[in-house]
Enzyme design. Structure first.
Site, PDB file in Angstrom:
ATOM      1  CB  SER A 143       2.414  -0.407   7.595  1.00  0.00           C
ATOM      2  OG  SER A 143       2.901   0.740   8.554  1.00  0.00           O
ATOM      3  CG  HIS A 161      -0.624  -2.630   2.934  1.00  0.00           C
ATOM      4  ND1 HIS A 161       0.491  -2.443   2.541  1.00  0.00           N
ATOM      5  CD2 HIS A 161      -1.478  -2.232   1.883  1.00  0.00           C
ATOM      6  CE1 HIS A 161       0.596  -1.792   1.161  1.00  0.00           C
ATOM      7  NE2 HIS A 161      -0.783  -1.840   0.851  1.00  0.00           N
TER       8      HIS A 161
HETATM    9 ZN    ZN Z   1       5.148   3.665   8.580  1.00  0.00          ZN
END
Ligand code: ZN
Ligand code: ZN
Length: 398
Positions: free
Chosen positions: A71, A74
């Site tokens: 994440s 991203h």
């Molecule tokens: Zn994570």
């Protein structure tokens, strides 16, 4: 606390896509629950901050290690139109980093250590949940903190761990001291930084998936950190056959070291044929979908459920994906199968159990394949956009 520190900060422009409406918990110009609808032109900057000071029920942590998560990648990655990939809760600018461990430097009088039920004294080695569940909303009060309606997330909309210090509420902190005997030197901090992703896997296969009985057969699709952690947990839980399906060689090798018994390369062999062959036509009791590619992998899972002789198979959806799953209801009906969604890592006794497992020989530290300094965090987050060779890159404080 006095003094300055540096923090790896994600900065982006607030530029909502046409049709975006501010949600109930969104804050104009600062925070949204739909990141990819709003944030544009992400960039990573090392900024200078005042070292934070803890409140009465808070703890000041000196960060010792923090792993880079998908994440993070991203949030810092833009689509062609400049909008970030990450779809969820985000508030920028924020210091990133949410898979961490550290040492308690200072704590408020009401900051209790759950291990002793007394206030933190300082010097304790700890990790923390990344989800700052509120404890007051209905899901929290009902015992479902992973579905908190007033959630804050460390390293997403609250300053995270790519820094020297951070402040956290004591309610999300867990002691690593039970692990001390099992790890040499600073390895306890590497292990501690892997508690959070391991808890995501534990929550998926044990809490949400209902666990397994010793002797069950399981299939993990996707050898990212969560899939790898699931291999270790399910082998420990007594699975007779842990099968990993993963195209990349390095990740397959790690899976086999951490607990998988068999590996399938779904690009070179037929997934369903191989699972049925390995299980002598029985199929599997539990499947974990950790690829985020439901349209690619679900038809194979469905064929194993249909052609295999195991009833009551469970498919745990762990990876996030926008695509719909191509599900045939008939297969679920005839085979008594079910599909279960899983998210989060908080509550249900998950953190202390994972820490106990890590204290008792479930060593996940080999997942951390590269160690870097704070200054190297931005370039490594960027490199991970295209290079999947490293499993987990870990910032280690020196
Ligand atoms: Zn994570
Ligand atoms: Zn809540």
């Amino acid at each position: 606390m006095n003094g300055k520190m540096q923090g790896v900060t994600l900065v982006a422009d607030w530029d909502p896509k046409p049709g975006f409406k501010l949600g109930a918990k969104d804050i104009e110009g600062r925070q949204t629950y739909l990141g990819s609808q709003v944030w544009r032109n992400p960039r990573l900057e090392i900024r200078e901050y005042d070292a934070p000071t803890p409140g009465p029920d808070e703890v000041l942590l000196e960060v010792k290690a923090c792993g880079i998560c998908g994440s993070d990648v991203h949030m810092a990655q833009a689509e062609k139109d400049g909008y970030i990939f990450y779809p969820g809760l985000t508030g920028f600018p924020s210091i990133l980093g949410h898979e961490f461990s550290g040492v308690v430097v200072e704590a408020g009088k009401k900051a209790f250590d759950k291990r002793t039920n007394k206030p933190f004294k300082g010097g304790e080695r700890v990790t923390s949940e990344e989800m700052l569940w509120c404890g007051h909303c209905k899901p929290c009060a009902d015992g479902y903190p992973n579905h908190c309606e007033r959630l804050d997330e460390v390293g997403f909309n609250v300053n995270g761990a790519y820094a020297k210090y951070m402040v956290l509420p004591s309610r999300t902190i867990w002691s690593l001291e039970p692990m001390a005997h099992a790890y040499k030197g600073d390895d306890i901090f590497i292990a501690g930084s892997l508690v959070e992703p391991t808890c995501v896997a534990y929550n998926a296969v044990i809490e949400r998936g209902g666990g397994i009985r010793p002797g069950d057969r399981v299939v993990i699709l996707g050898g990212g950190p969560i899939g790898l952690a699931a291999c270790a947990i399910l082998k420990r839980a007594g699975a007779s056959k842990v099968i990993i399906s993963e195209p990349q060689e390095e990740r397959t090798r790690l899976a086999l070291q951490l607990g998988a018994d068999y590996a399938i390369n779904p690009l070179k062999e037929d997934f369903a044929d191989r699972v049925l062959e390995i299980t002598e036509g029985m199929g599997a009791d539990l499947f974990m979908e950790a690829t985020g590619l439901p349209t690619v992998v679900y038809p194979g899972i469905e064929r194993v459920i249909w052609e295999g002789r195991t009833l009551n198979s469970r498919v745990i959806v762990t990876a996030r994906a926008e695509a719909k799953m191509p599900v045939t209801g008939e297969v679920l009906q005839v085979r008594r199968a079910s599909i279960i969604g899983a998210q989060g890592h908080s509550g249900h006794g998950t953190f202390p159990r994972v820490i106990e497992c890590m204290a008792d020989g479930m060593d996940m530290t080999r997942m951390s394949t590269k160690k870097i300094s704070l200054e190297e965090v931005p370039e490594n987050i960027i490199r991970l956009q295209t290079d999947r060779k490293e499993c987990k890159i870990t910032y280690v404080a020196r």
